[in-house]
Write a protein that holds these residues in place. Structure first.
Motif, PDB file in Angstrom:
ATOM      1  N   LEU A 254       0.849  -1.187   0.000  1.00 50.35           N
ATOM      2  CA  LEU A 254       0.000   0.000   0.000  1.00 50.35           C
ATOM      3  C   LEU A 254       0.889   1.242   0.000  1.00 50.35           C
ATOM      4  N   GLY A 255       0.555   2.203  -0.843  1.00 57.37           N
ATOM      5  CA  GLY A 255       1.285   3.478  -0.888  1.00 57.37           C
ATOM      6  C   GLY A 255       0.344   4.562  -1.344  1.00 57.37           C
ATOM      7  N   ALA A 256      -0.626   4.877  -0.495  1.00 59.78           N
ATOM      8  CA  ALA A 256      -1.808   5.625  -0.925  1.00 59.78           C
ATOM      9  C   ALA A 256      -1.506   7.043  -1.391  1.00 59.78           C
ATOM     10  N   ASP A 257      -0.492   7.714  -0.821  1.00 58.72           N
ATOM     11  CA  ASP A 257      -0.189   9.100  -1.187  1.00 58.72           C
ATOM     12  C   ASP A 257      -1.399  10.008  -0.956  1.00 58.72           C
ATOM     13  N   PHE A 258      -1.919   9.993   0.268  1.00 55.46           N
ATOM     14  CA  PHE A 258      -3.079  10.820   0.595  1.00 55.46           C
ATOM     15  C   PHE A 258      -2.696  12.304   0.565  1.00 55.46           C
ATOM     16  N   VAL A 259      -3.320  13.075  -0.316  1.00 58.79           N
ATOM     17  CA  VAL A 259      -2.949  14.489  -0.451  1.00 58.79           C
ATOM     18  C   VAL A 259      -4.115  15.445  -0.241  1.00 58.79           C
ATOM     19  N   SER A 260      -5.348  14.942  -0.109  1.00 62.09           N
ATOM     20  CA  SER A 260      -6.487  15.861  -0.025  1.00 62.09           C
ATOM     21  C   SER A 260      -6.367  16.787   1.184  1.00 62.09           C
ATOM     22  N   GLN A 261      -5.909  16.264   2.324  1.00 61.86           N
ATOM     23  CA  GLN A 261      -5.755  17.099   3.504  1.00 61.86           C
ATOM     24  C   GLN A 261      -4.641  18.128   3.313  1.00 61.86           C
ATOM     25  N   LEU A 262      -3.594  17.753   2.588  1.00 63.79           N
ATOM     26  CA  LEU A 262      -2.481  18.674   2.355  1.00 63.79           C
ATOM     27  C   LEU A 262      -2.935  19.866   1.524  1.00 63.79           C
ATOM     28  N   PHE A 263      -3.745  19.611   0.512  1.00 62.35           N
ATOM     29  CA  PHE A 263      -4.274  20.710  -0.304  1.00 62.35           C
ATOM     30  C   PHE A 263      -5.279  21.538   0.488  1.00 62.35           C
ATOM     31  N   ALA A 264      -6.118  20.880   1.264  1.00 64.08           N
ATOM     32  CA  ALA A 264      -7.141  21.596   2.030  1.00 64.08           C
ATOM     33  C   ALA A 264      -6.521  22.539   3.056  1.00 64.08           C
ATOM     34  N   SER A 265      -5.401  22.133   3.647  1.00 64.89           N
ATOM     35  CA  SER A 265      -4.755  22.962   4.670  1.00 64.89           C
ATOM     36  C   SER A 265      -3.929  24.085   4.076  1.00 64.89           C
ATOM     37  N   GLY A 266      -3.559  23.957   2.803  1.00 61.26           N
ATOM     38  CA  GLY A 266      -2.681  24.941   2.181  1.00 61.26           C
ATOM     39  C   GLY A 266      -1.216  24.572   2.257  1.00 61.26           C
ATOM     40  N   ALA A 267      -0.909  23.402   2.822  1.00 62.46           N
ATOM     41  CA  ALA A 267       0.482  22.972   2.941  1.00 62.46           C
ATOM     42  C   ALA A 267       1.071  22.557   1.604  1.00 62.46           C
ATOM     43  N   LEU A 268       0.216  22.182   0.652  1.00 60.07           N
ATOM     44  CA  LEU A 268       0.675  21.725  -0.654  1.00 60.07           C
ATOM     45  C   LEU A 268      -0.050  22.501  -1.733  1.00 60.07           C
ATOM     46  N   ARG A 269       0.707  22.998  -2.684  1.00 61.16           N
ATOM     47  CA  ARG A 269       0.149  23.716  -3.832  1.00 61.16           C
ATOM     48  C   ARG A 269       0.755  23.148  -5.102  1.00 61.16           C
ATOM     49  N   VAL A 270       0.062  23.356  -6.203  1.00 58.33           N
ATOM     50  CA  VAL A 270       0.535  22.856  -7.492  1.00 58.33           C
ATOM     51  C   VAL A 270       0.812  24.043  -8.398  1.00 58.33           C
ATOM     52  N   SER A 271       1.991  24.067  -9.003  1.00 61.09           N
ATOM     53  CA  SER A 271       2.330  25.144  -9.927  1.00 61.09           C
ATOM     54  C   SER A 271       1.541  24.989 -11.217  1.00 61.09           C
ATOM     55  N   GLN A 272       1.474  26.067 -11.980  1.00 62.10           N
ATOM     56  CA  GLN A 272       0.778  26.009 -13.265  1.00 62.10           C
ATOM     57  C   GLN A 272       1.405  24.961 -14.180  1.00 62.10           C
ATOM     58  N   ARG A 273       2.720  24.827 -14.095  1.00 65.46           N
ATOM     59  CA  ARG A 273       3.399  23.839 -14.924  1.00 65.46           C
ATOM     60  C   ARG A 273       2.947  22.433 -14.569  1.00 65.46           C
ATOM     61  N   ASP A 274       2.801  22.163 -13.260  1.00 66.73           N
ATOM     62  CA  ASP A 274       2.405  20.823 -12.846  1.00 66.73           C
ATOM     63  C   ASP A 274       0.914  20.574 -13.036  1.00 66.73           C
ATOM     64  N   LEU A 275       0.107  21.655 -13.056  1.00 62.38           N
ATOM     65  CA  LEU A 275      -1.312  21.488 -13.346  1.00 62.38           C
ATOM     66  C   LEU A 275      -1.527  20.873 -14.720  1.00 62.38           C
ATOM     67  N   LEU A 278      -2.137  17.132 -14.902  1.00 61.27           N
ATOM     68  CA  LEU A 278      -3.381  16.538 -14.436  1.00 61.27           C
ATOM     69  C   LEU A 278      -4.367  16.380 -15.586  1.00 61.27           C
ATOM     70  N   PRO A 279      -5.198  15.348 -15.547  1.00 56.57           N
ATOM     71  CA  PRO A 279      -6.245  15.210 -16.567  1.00 56.57           C
ATOM     72  C   PRO A 279      -7.187  16.411 -16.536  1.00 56.57           C
ATOM     73  N   SER A 280      -7.710  16.774 -17.660  1.00 60.24           N
ATOM     74  CA  SER A 280      -8.609  17.923 -17.770  1.00 60.24           C
ATOM     75  C   SER A 280      -9.807  17.770 -16.836  1.00 60.24           C
ATOM     76  N   GLY A 281     -10.087  18.829 -16.068  1.00 57.67           N
ATOM     77  CA  GLY A 281     -11.236  18.848 -15.178  1.00 57.67           C
ATOM     78  C   GLY A 281     -11.000  18.258 -13.803  1.00 57.67           C
ATOM     79  N   LEU A 282      -9.812  17.679 -13.570  1.00 60.96           N
ATOM     80  CA  LEU A 282      -9.522  17.069 -12.271  1.00 60.96           C
ATOM     81  C   LEU A 282      -8.885  18.108 -11.356  1.00 60.96           C
ATOM     82  N   THR A 283      -9.500  18.349 -10.215  1.00 63.33           N
ATOM     83  CA  THR A 283      -9.011  19.329  -9.265  1.00 63.33           C
ATOM     84  C   THR A 283      -7.916  18.712  -8.400  1.00 63.33           C
ATOM     85  N   PRO A 284      -6.793  19.420  -8.196  1.00 62.43           N
ATOM     86  CA  PRO A 284      -5.751  18.887  -7.314  1.00 62.43           C
ATOM     87  C   PRO A 284      -6.304  18.596  -5.919  1.00 62.43           C
ATOM     88  N   GLY A 285      -5.953  17.444  -5.401  1.00 70.55           N
ATOM     89  CA  GLY A 285      -6.423  17.068  -4.072  1.00 70.55           C
ATOM     90  C   GLY A 285      -7.695  16.267  -4.053  1.00 70.55           C
TER      91      GLY A 285
END
Length: 317
Positions: A254-275, A278-285
């Motif tokens: 198992l290696g779930a890579d849970f990130v929803s809480q990281l985005f919700a808290s503001g601890a993790l952000r995604v640059s425009q380059r990394d956006l 992501l597949p079209s329409g998929l929100t980070p987190g």
């Protein structure tokens, strides 16, 4: 007991400590890990790739410092894992430090020794992009190890560390397996490319090559790797079962890579380059339904049982 090969929780812990919170691990993560039955948590150091090497090293050290502060602030409930002997459970959650991407090393492989002294026992050479050592999965040319990368792999072998092939380009993946025949390997968090065509996912041939080396593969609970159109627990279980069918059950973790809480808290952000990755329409987190964080691991166990995994087969994952 749940062993989770990848959770960037110390990004949030370090960020909250910098904001003046006294013990954010105890407040934000410890109850969730305990509720999920997690007995071993691999904790990667990941840095913002926009930083210059000196700043990347400072950020990496801040995360390592947060890890150590957490250990002594919660010593009754967590323990430091540095060796196989430390895996013996004493009722506390084991925390092990890893390096997700070698950017903090700049172009100096020898700096790895300092991170090993801080407790790093698992190393991934890249994130999605190219660095001084190797190409990541999102590079269009998808090159492999550089000469510095070969030196770094050799040092990883000398130090007896685990090498993580998540985020590696196909060429890097192959180069590492060829060069480091005796290094224990895993893919800590990815998906099966046979089910979801993504450069971050691994092919059946790659799964087999890891299994032949005695390594592990951990399906990640991220819609971009599992199925953007159906981010469900059932679809996640499809990836688990596919990996089992290709590798054998003893090689799936198992290696779930849970990130929803990281985005919700503001601890993790995604640059425009990394956006753009992501597949079209998929929100980070965006999480996988019913598998949003470590407290949801009982849902995963229930799902596996629903597919016939019991006793030894359930314990094997």
């Amino acid at each position: 007991m749940i062993a989770d090969a990848h959770n960037d929780l110390f990004l949030e812990v370090a960020w909250r400590l910098s904001e003046g919170e006294a013990n954010p691990f105890a407040e934000q993560w410890l109850p969730r890990l305990e509720a999920g039955g997690v007995g071993l948590q691999i904790c990667p150091i990941y840095v913002d790739l926009e930083f210059l090497p000196e700043a990347a090293a400072r950020q990496a050290l801040a995360i390592a410092a947060a890890f150590h502060r957490t250990l002594w602030s919660n010593e009754q409930r967590v323990r430091w894992v540095r060796s196989a002997a430390d895996l013996e459970s004493d009722g506390r959650i084991g925390l092990m430090l890893a390096l997700e991407g070698a950017e903090p090393l700049g172009s100096t492989p020898e700096l790895l020794d300092a991170f090993v002294a801080l407790g790093v026992r698992m190393v991934g050479l890249t994130w999605n992009r190219r660095n001084a050592f190797a190409d990541g999965a999102a590079e269009p040319a998808r090159g492999g190890l550089s000469r510095l990368g070969e030196q770094l792999v050799d040092r990883i072998a000398e130090l007896g560390l685990v090498l993580d092939l998540a985020h590696a380009s196909e060429r890097t993946f192959a180069d590492v397996l060829e060069r480091a025949a005796d290094v224990p390997v895993l893919v800590s968090h990815a998906g099966c490319r046979a089910l979801r065509d993504s450069p971050r996912n691994v092919t059946d041939d790659q799964l087999r090559s890891v299994a032949e080396r005695g390594g592990l593969f951990g399906p990640a609970a991220l819609p971009s790797m599992i199925d953007p159109a159906a981010p469900t627990l059932e679809r996640y279980l499809d990836h688990v079962e596919h990996a089992v069918s290709v590798m054998g059950i003893d090689h799936v973790c198992l290696g779930a890579d849970f990130v929803s809480q990281l985005f919700a808290s503001g601890a993790l952000r995604v640059s425009q380059r990394d956006l753009m990755l992501l597949p079209s329409g998929l929100t980070p987190g965006t999480p996988i339904e019913r598998l949003t964080g470590p407290a949801d691991y009982p849902n995963l166990v229930e799902g596996l049982r629903g597919r016939g995994y019991e006793e030894e087969r359930l314990e094997a994952i």
